[in-house]
Design an enzyme around this catalytic site. Sequence first.
Site, short mmCIF file in Angstrom:
data_model
loop_
_atom_site.label_atom_id
_atom_site.label_comp_id
_atom_site.label_asym_id
_atom_site.label_seq_id
_atom_site.Cartn_x
_atom_site.Cartn_y
_atom_site.Cartn_z
N ASP A 158 0.80 -1.23 0.00
CA ASP A 158 0.00 0.00 0.00
C ASP A 158 0.84 1.28 0.00
OD1 ASP A 158 -2.86 -0.69 0.05
OD2 ASP A 158 -2.37 -1.78 1.88
N GLU B 13 -0.54 9.36 1.78
CA GLU B 13 -1.27 10.28 2.67
C GLU B 13 -1.43 9.73 4.08
OE1 GLU B 13 -5.64 10.56 2.10
OE2 GLU B 13 -5.41 12.69 2.53
N ASP B 14 -1.54 8.40 4.18
CA ASP B 14 -1.85 7.81 5.48
C ASP B 14 -0.67 7.81 6.44
OD1 ASP B 14 -4.53 7.26 4.86
OD2 ASP B 14 -3.88 5.58 3.62
N ARG C 250 0.95 -1.76 7.26
CA ARG C 250 1.30 -0.45 6.71
C ARG C 250 2.29 0.32 7.58
NH1 ARG C 250 -2.95 3.00 3.75
NH2 ARG C 250 -0.94 3.73 3.03
N ARG D 87 -9.08 2.37 11.49
CA ARG D 87 -7.64 2.63 11.44
C ARG D 87 -7.19 3.65 12.49
NH1 ARG D 87 -5.89 1.12 6.26
NH2 ARG D 87 -7.11 -0.74 5.72
N HIS E 195 -11.93 5.80 5.29
CA HIS E 195 -11.37 6.98 5.95
C HIS E 195 -12.35 8.15 5.93
CE1 HIS E 195 -7.25 5.16 4.89
NE2 HIS E 195 -7.26 5.26 6.20
N CYS F 187 -5.16 10.35 -1.30
CA CYS F 187 -4.26 9.41 -0.64
C CYS F 187 -2.95 9.22 -1.39
CB CYS F 187 -4.95 8.07 -0.41
SG CYS F 187 -5.59 7.36 -1.88
C1 CIR Z 1 -5.63 0.59 2.75
O1 CIR Z 1 -6.59 -0.15 2.97
O2 CIR Z 1 -4.97 1.06 3.66
C2 CIR Z 1 -5.27 0.88 1.31
N1 CIR Z 1 -5.55 -0.25 0.50
C3 CIR Z 1 -6.00 2.10 0.78
C4 CIR Z 1 -5.64 3.36 1.53
C5 CIR Z 1 -6.28 4.57 0.95
N2 CIR Z 1 -5.89 5.72 1.68
C6 CIR Z 1 -6.62 6.82 1.78
O3 CIR Z 1 -7.71 6.89 1.27
N3 CIR Z 1 -6.12 7.83 2.50
#
Ligand code: CIR
Length: 259
Positions: free
Chosen positions: A60, A65-66, A85, A130, A160, A247
């Site tokens: 990922d 962004e995360d 992650r 999360r 999110h 993201c």
């Molecule tokens: C996840 O599930 O963490 C990733 N497959 C997708 C994350 C998307 N992030 C976001 O919208 N900020």
Amino acid sequence: MLTALTRPVSASIERCELTHLERIPIDPARARAQHAGYERLLQSLGVTVRRVPGDDALPDAVFIEDTAVVLDEVAIITRPGAPSRRPETRAVAEVLAGYRPLRHIEAPGTLDGGDVLRLGRTLHVGRSSRTSDAGIAALGRIVAPYGYRVVPVDFMECLHLKTAVTDLADDLLLVNPAWVVPACFPGCRVVAVHADEPFAANAQRVEGMVIHSARFPRTTERIARAGVDVRVVETSELAKAEGGVTCCSLLFRAAPPRG
Ligand code: CIR
């Protein structure tokens, strides 16, 4: 000067985390082509794009962004809610250290950047699978000395907070009202997503413009009708991994890097 940190699509993207979507095959080459289109669009809008080195062991990683919340004064390195992650943050922190003093969300708190919507000096933070209350409290303690307040927000049915709501302008939000209650954001006008496009509430502000996914033409039209200069980008392959447009970058105002 606006800078966007991005991170390449991993060869292992098919093993990405999924919460609300069924797993269907993802073509990494097509995902890379769409991601490159997104980076080119940012560049065409005057943004300096800097790539954090990729890591094929991290499915990922493209959803950078995360991994951080970047404010003018400080960058907060998150502790992502999905254990798979967490190793993503190291390489991002190394690059961000050239732009901002760093702070960290520490265990046991968890926080994904996709849950943090900054409106002025308020950080609206989604309570999600999360992002934990401990993570939200830790963020609040870090940012309070800089004059930011943290407001927890409940939402439902998506990964999110920024899947359910994003900002189009200082007082204008793009919202899926079935997933988050617009009254959580007092004083803001609202563009609602088209009912056939529930995932359309994720848009990214870049200077006076907004990037939106080409997957949601009816909502794009509503954004344009609200007087917003909107540009679209293909994201269909990244969407299979539950990603939107915000993201795929960490966007911030930056003097040239320090080191
Ligand atoms: C996840 O599930 O963490 C990733 N497959 C997708 C994350 C998307 N992030 C976001 O919208 N900020």
